[in-house]
Design a protein around this motif. Structure first.
Motif, PDB file in Angstrom:
ATOM      1  N   PRO A  97       0.795  -1.224   0.000  1.00  0.00           N
ATOM      2  CA  PRO A  97       0.000   0.000   0.000  1.00  0.00           C
ATOM      3  C   PRO A  97       0.830   1.277   0.000  1.00  0.00           C
ATOM      4  O   PRO A  97       0.292   2.345  -0.270  1.00  0.00           O
ATOM      5  N   GLU A  98       2.136   1.194   0.270  1.00  0.00           N
ATOM      6  CA  GLU A  98       2.931   2.431   0.202  1.00  0.00           C
ATOM      7  C   GLU A  98       3.203   2.824  -1.252  1.00  0.00           C
ATOM      8  O   GLU A  98       3.671   3.909  -1.529  1.00  0.00           O
ATOM      9  N   ARG A  99       2.895   1.916  -2.173  1.00  0.00           N
ATOM     10  CA  ARG A  99       2.992   2.239  -3.600  1.00  0.00           C
ATOM     11  C   ARG A  99       1.627   2.019  -4.241  1.00  0.00           C
ATOM     12  O   ARG A  99       1.345   0.983  -4.832  1.00  0.00           O
ATOM     13  N   VAL A 166     -12.820   8.130  -8.381  1.00  0.00           N
ATOM     14  CA  VAL A 166     -12.889   7.231  -7.226  1.00  0.00           C
ATOM     15  C   VAL A 166     -11.597   6.421  -7.135  1.00  0.00           C
ATOM     16  O   VAL A 166     -11.046   6.227  -6.046  1.00  0.00           O
ATOM     17  N   GLY A 167     -11.117   5.976  -8.306  1.00  0.00           N
ATOM     18  CA  GLY A 167      -9.855   5.236  -8.338  1.00  0.00           C
ATOM     19  C   GLY A 167      -8.715   6.066  -7.756  1.00  0.00           C
ATOM     20  O   GLY A 167      -7.881   5.566  -6.999  1.00  0.00           O
ATOM     21  N   ILE A 168      -8.700   7.356  -8.108  1.00  0.00           N
ATOM     22  CA  ILE A 168      -7.663   8.250  -7.576  1.00  0.00           C
ATOM     23  C   ILE A 168      -7.855   8.439  -6.073  1.00  0.00           C
ATOM     24  O   ILE A 168      -6.894   8.390  -5.295  1.00  0.00           O
ATOM     25  N   ALA A 169      -9.121   8.604  -5.675  1.00  0.00           N
ATOM     26  CA  ALA A 169      -9.406   8.776  -4.237  1.00  0.00           C
ATOM     27  C   ALA A 169      -8.950   7.558  -3.443  1.00  0.00           C
ATOM     28  O   ALA A 169      -8.377   7.679  -2.361  1.00  0.00           O
ATOM     29  N   ARG A 170      -9.206   6.388  -4.009  1.00  0.00           N
ATOM     30  CA  ARG A 170      -8.795   5.160  -3.319  1.00  0.00           C
ATOM     31  C   ARG A 170      -7.285   5.135  -3.117  1.00  0.00           C
ATOM     32  O   ARG A 170      -6.790   4.807  -2.039  1.00  0.00           O
ATOM     33  N   PRO A 176      -0.044   7.096   0.032  1.00  0.00           N
ATOM     34  CA  PRO A 176       1.118   6.323  -0.417  1.00  0.00           C
ATOM     35  C   PRO A 176       2.362   7.191  -0.468  1.00  0.00           C
ATOM     36  O   PRO A 176       2.275   8.409  -0.598  1.00  0.00           O
ATOM     37  N   LYS A 177       3.494   6.558  -0.365  1.00  0.00           N
ATOM     38  CA  LYS A 177       4.748   7.283  -0.555  1.00  0.00           C
ATOM     39  C   LYS A 177       4.964   7.517  -2.033  1.00  0.00           C
ATOM     40  O   LYS A 177       5.519   8.522  -2.442  1.00  0.00           O
ATOM     41  N   VAL A 178       4.531   6.540  -2.836  1.00  0.00           N
ATOM     42  CA  VAL A 178       4.652   6.675  -4.280  1.00  0.00           C
ATOM     43  C   VAL A 178       3.291   6.406  -4.904  1.00  0.00           C
ATOM     44  O   VAL A 178       2.631   5.411  -4.578  1.00  0.00           O
ATOM     45  N   LEU A 179       2.864   7.306  -5.764  1.00  0.00           N
ATOM     46  CA  LEU A 179       1.592   7.122  -6.461  1.00  0.00           C
ATOM     47  C   LEU A 179       1.903   6.705  -7.894  1.00  0.00           C
ATOM     48  O   LEU A 179       2.638   7.398  -8.606  1.00  0.00           O
ATOM     49  N   LEU A 180       1.364   5.551  -8.305  1.00  0.00           N
ATOM     50  CA  LEU A 180       1.618   5.055  -9.645  1.00  0.00           C
ATOM     51  C   LEU A 180       0.335   5.161 -10.451  1.00  0.00           C
ATOM     52  O   LEU A 180      -0.708   4.659 -10.039  1.00  0.00           O
ATOM     53  N   LEU A 181       0.409   5.842 -11.594  1.00  0.00           N
ATOM     54  CA  LEU A 181      -0.802   6.043 -12.393  1.00  0.00           C
ATOM     55  C   LEU A 181      -0.595   5.507 -13.803  1.00  0.00           C
ATOM     56  O   LEU A 181       0.330   5.923 -14.501  1.00  0.00           O
ATOM     57  N   ASP A 182      -1.418   4.567 -14.214  1.00  0.00           N
ATOM     58  CA  ASP A 182      -1.296   3.992 -15.558  1.00  0.00           C
ATOM     59  C   ASP A 182      -2.367   4.597 -16.463  1.00  0.00           C
ATOM     60  O   ASP A 182      -3.528   4.209 -16.413  1.00  0.00           O
ATOM     61  N   GLU A 183      -1.949   5.529 -17.290  1.00  0.00           N
ATOM     62  CA  GLU A 183      -2.872   6.242 -18.173  1.00  0.00           C
ATOM     63  C   GLU A 183      -4.181   6.550 -17.458  1.00  0.00           C
ATOM     64  O   GLU A 183      -5.245   6.109 -17.880  1.00  0.00           O
ATOM     65  N   THR A 210       5.576  11.294  -4.203  1.00  0.00           N
ATOM     66  CA  THR A 210       6.258  10.981  -5.453  1.00  0.00           C
ATOM     67  C   THR A 210       5.243  10.338  -6.389  1.00  0.00           C
ATOM     68  O   THR A 210       4.395   9.574  -5.938  1.00  0.00           O
ATOM     69  N   ALA A 211       5.323  10.653  -7.679  1.00  0.00           N
ATOM     70  CA  ALA A 211       4.360  10.065  -8.604  1.00  0.00           C
ATOM     71  C   ALA A 211       5.035   9.610  -9.883  1.00  0.00           C
ATOM     72  O   ALA A 211       5.975  10.249 -10.367  1.00  0.00           O
ATOM     73  N   VAL A 212       4.581   8.488 -10.394  1.00  0.00           N
ATOM     74  CA  VAL A 212       5.011   8.019 -11.711  1.00  0.00           C
ATOM     75  C   VAL A 212       3.750   7.793 -12.523  1.00  0.00           C
ATOM     76  O   VAL A 212       2.855   7.060 -12.097  1.00  0.00           O
ATOM     77  N   MET A 213       3.674   8.472 -13.673  1.00  0.00           N
ATOM     78  CA  MET A 213       2.466   8.368 -14.482  1.00  0.00           C
ATOM     79  C   MET A 213       2.801   7.933 -15.900  1.00  0.00           C
ATOM     80  O   MET A 213       3.691   8.483 -16.542  1.00  0.00           O
TER      81      MET A 213
END
Ligand SMILES: Nc1ncnc2c1ncn2[C@@H]1O[C@H](COP(=O)(O)OP(=O)(O)OP(=O)(O)O)[C@@H](O)[C@H]1O
Ligand SMILES: [Mg+2]
Lengths: 282, 319
Positions: A97-99, A166-170, A176-183, A210-213
């Motif tokens: 859950p930290e990522r 909602v997905g982003i809110a979840r 998280p320490k790192v937020l990973l976003l796939d398109e 931190t975010a990786v998109m």
């Protein structure tokens, strides 16, 4: 004030004053091969990337080059064939859950309400808190993405943009320490997408995570990122170039449209994608 | 015990009949995991569709509604009338076969006091139906209790699936009544043996459907579970179970269908009380009208069970 903002803001502030951790997410000589019926397929080769804490990084590249694979490796959903991945100095061995991940197709559970979908994540991460505190977190996360009015709705009762929120809110509710976003906005119309991009930018500014998109959208990449990672075409895809985006915050899309530097960066990415690494259409 | 006096020919016939019908149902289990292919429902749904369509295009006329109503009602009524006609014709050809009218009179008389009780061998049809239903409930309940968790484990763990596959594939095609002698041998009594037969023959659709459902849980949902690091218990209650519920209900429906098919046959061999026993008993007593009544009763109750469970399944569907 809602607890998410409070708690998430604190570490970011202290990090600004203290020394910022470089190499917070660190990818070292990573290669990824998939075993298929037709033999092994080398998707990624020699990936090296360091992401500083608090940085927003976009990964851009043609379809099928391996962007999702990189993201899934950082998430821990995939294990690399060669090389190593680290997060906060520790090797990434499994998802956690930290990522948090915002999935391309939102991946909400259709039998749970929006609130319950978010609560499922909160419950897991903040299990030690009281029920009241946990509930407050779930509501606050939904409020943050502007969905207070739809908490009791099921995913199939709301629009695509709302589902994505909602997905982003979840993901955000997990702090998280790192937020990973796939398109994250891939399936949305331009108007909704612009609105959500602004919202995401605001939230990330506040939380300092931190975010990786992963994205297909050049404007989106330049607008949101501190760094744009441009990938070469697969098979055996790698990182072609890394572009630093040093536009000042807060960024306003209307003002940027006439900004010389913005347009320069934008054309750099376009040149990479359509001149040097153009994808032949079969 | 009158029912034991069946000769071998009869036994063979019953066995084969039960086998083919249950086999085709088991096949259906796998193929039609989620389909509702009851004939009755198709008719009803088609009729409803027609009414809706025309109601949309020409909403004004009351007359159209009436013609639609007749369109929906006339074909089934016509079918029933034709069935009765053929039946009457046959009963004229072969006078020993009771015709619709004498069967009807006999049924009216029979159902005027369904719960009378003179002796163990002579009780009302209501009692017989109830004792059959009770056996089905027991045998099916046990099968659900064992079959659904087993299906979960098989669907969730590769190891369980490979481990149980050979045994299940051998046991599943066995004709239900082939289990009866074994039950009599081990349990020593007819009642438990019948429940055993229902258990062993109705367990498979629930095991298989549940397992198929669990193994089909989309990878996306499992990725969510992984990222959230959900406990095994949470994965089952929040992801697997809700997703599998519709599959499971299909299994339950097919299982009840099999259980009902099997109980009638098992009771014919077993004796005691029950609608199957009663049917055979009436044959021995030469009450031929009652045989036909029993067939209708079995059919109608089977249909009601099916419809009831379909309705229940719809309530459980999440979309
Ligand atoms: N599980 C897998 N098994 C085999 N091959 C895979 C697997 N996952 C991905 N690949 C292959 O790896 C390559 C990269 O896939 P990936 O999904 O990372 O691409 P992508 O850049 O995210 O594409 P898109 O932009 O279309 O989402 C593709 O050629 C794909 O076919
Ligand atoms: Mg992808």
């Amino acid at each position: 004030m809602n607890p998410i903002l409070n708690e998430a803001t604190t570490p970011a502030l202290s990090n600004n004053t203290a020394k910022v951790t470089e190499r917070y997410v660190h990818i070292e000589d990573v290669g990824m091969q998939f075993v298929t019926k037709k033999g092994t397929f080398e998707a990624l080769k020699n990936i090296n990337l360091s992401i500083t804490q608090g940085e927003f990084v976009s990964i851009i590249g043609h379809s099928g080059c391996g962007k999702s694979t990189v993201l899934n490796l950082i998430a821990g959903l995939l294990q690399p064939t060669t090389g190593n991945l680290f997060c906060a100095g520790r090797e990434i061995a499994a998802p956690g859950p930290e990522r948090a991940v915002v999935f391309q197709n939102h991946s909400l559970l259709p039998w749970l309400s929006c609130y319950e979908n978010v609560y499922l994540a909160v419950e897991r991460v903040f299990g030690s808190e009281t029920k009241v505190q946990q509930e407050a977190r779930a509501y606050a996360a939904l409020e943050l993405v502007g969905l207070s009015h739809a908490v009791e709705k099921r995913p199939n009762e709301i629009s695509g943009g709302m589902k994505q929120r909602v997905g982003i809110a979840r993901a955000l509710a997990m702090e998280p320490k790192v937020l990973l976003l796939d398109e994250p906005f891939g399936a949305l119309d331009a108007l909704t997408r612009a609105g959500l991009q602004d919202e995401l930018m605001r939230i990330m500014q506040k939380s300092g995570a931190t975010a990786v998109m992963v994205t297909h959208d050049v404007d989106e990449a330049v607008l949101l990122s501190d760094k744009i990672v441009m990938m070469t075409n697969g098979p055996s895809a790698g990182i072609g170039e890394i572009l630093e985006v040093d536009l000042p915050y807060p960024r306003k899309r209307l003002e940027l449209a006439e900004n010389v530097q913005y347009n320069h960066l934008r054309s750099e990415v376009l040149k990479f994608l359509y001149e040097r690494h153009a994808k032949k259409v079969a | 015990m009158s029912a034991i006096s069946i000769n071998k020919e009869h036994l063979k016939l019953i066995l084969e009949d039960a086998k083919t019908s249950s086999e085709s149902i088991v096949k259906e289990t796998v193929l039609a995991a989620n389909e509702d292919n009851t004939h009755m429902q198709m008719i009803v749904e088609k009729a409803a569709e027609k009414t809706q369509k025309s109601a949309k295009s020409q909403p004004s006329a009351m007359q159209i509604k009436i013609t639609d109503f007749f369109k929906a009602v006339i074909p089934p009524v016509f079918g029933i009338l034709m069935f009765l006609g053929i039946w009457t014709l046959l009963s004229h050809q072969q006078p020993i076969l009771p015709g619709p009218i004498s069967t009807w009179h006999s049924a009216v008389e029979l159902f005027s006091h369904p719960f009378h009780q003179n002796s163990l061998d002579d009780q009302g049809i209501g009692w017989n139906i109830l004792s059959s239903l009770q056996r089905v409930a027991f045998g099916f309940g046990l099968a659900a209790l064992v079959g659904i968790p087993l299906g979960f484990m098989i669907g969730r763990y590769e190891f369980m699936s490979s481990m149980t596959a050979p045994v299940i594939s051998i046991l599943r095609p066995v004709s239900p009544l082939a289990w009866l002698p074994l039950g009599l041998l081990v349990m020593g009594a007819a009642g438990p043996a019948a429940i055993w037969v229902i258990f062993i023959s109705s367990i498979w659709p629930m095991v298989i459907n549940t397992a198929v459902g669990v193994s089909k849980v989309p990878q996306d949902y499992m990725n969510v579970a992984k990222v959230l690091n959900l406990s095994e218990w949470k994965i089952i209650t929040k992801i697997s179970f809700p997703y599998v519920l519709p599959y499971m209900m299909t299994g339950v429906r097919l299982s009840i269908g099999i259980a009902w098919l099997v109980i009638v046959a098992a009771e014919m061999l077993n004796g005691g009380a029950g609608i199957g026993f009663w049917l055979w008993d009436e044959y021995n007593a030469s009450n031929y009208e009652h045989i036909i009544i029993a067939i209708f009763v079995v059919g109608i109750i089977g249909l009601l069970l099916e419809l009831g469970l379909s309705m229940l399944a719809k309530r459980f569907a999440y979309e």
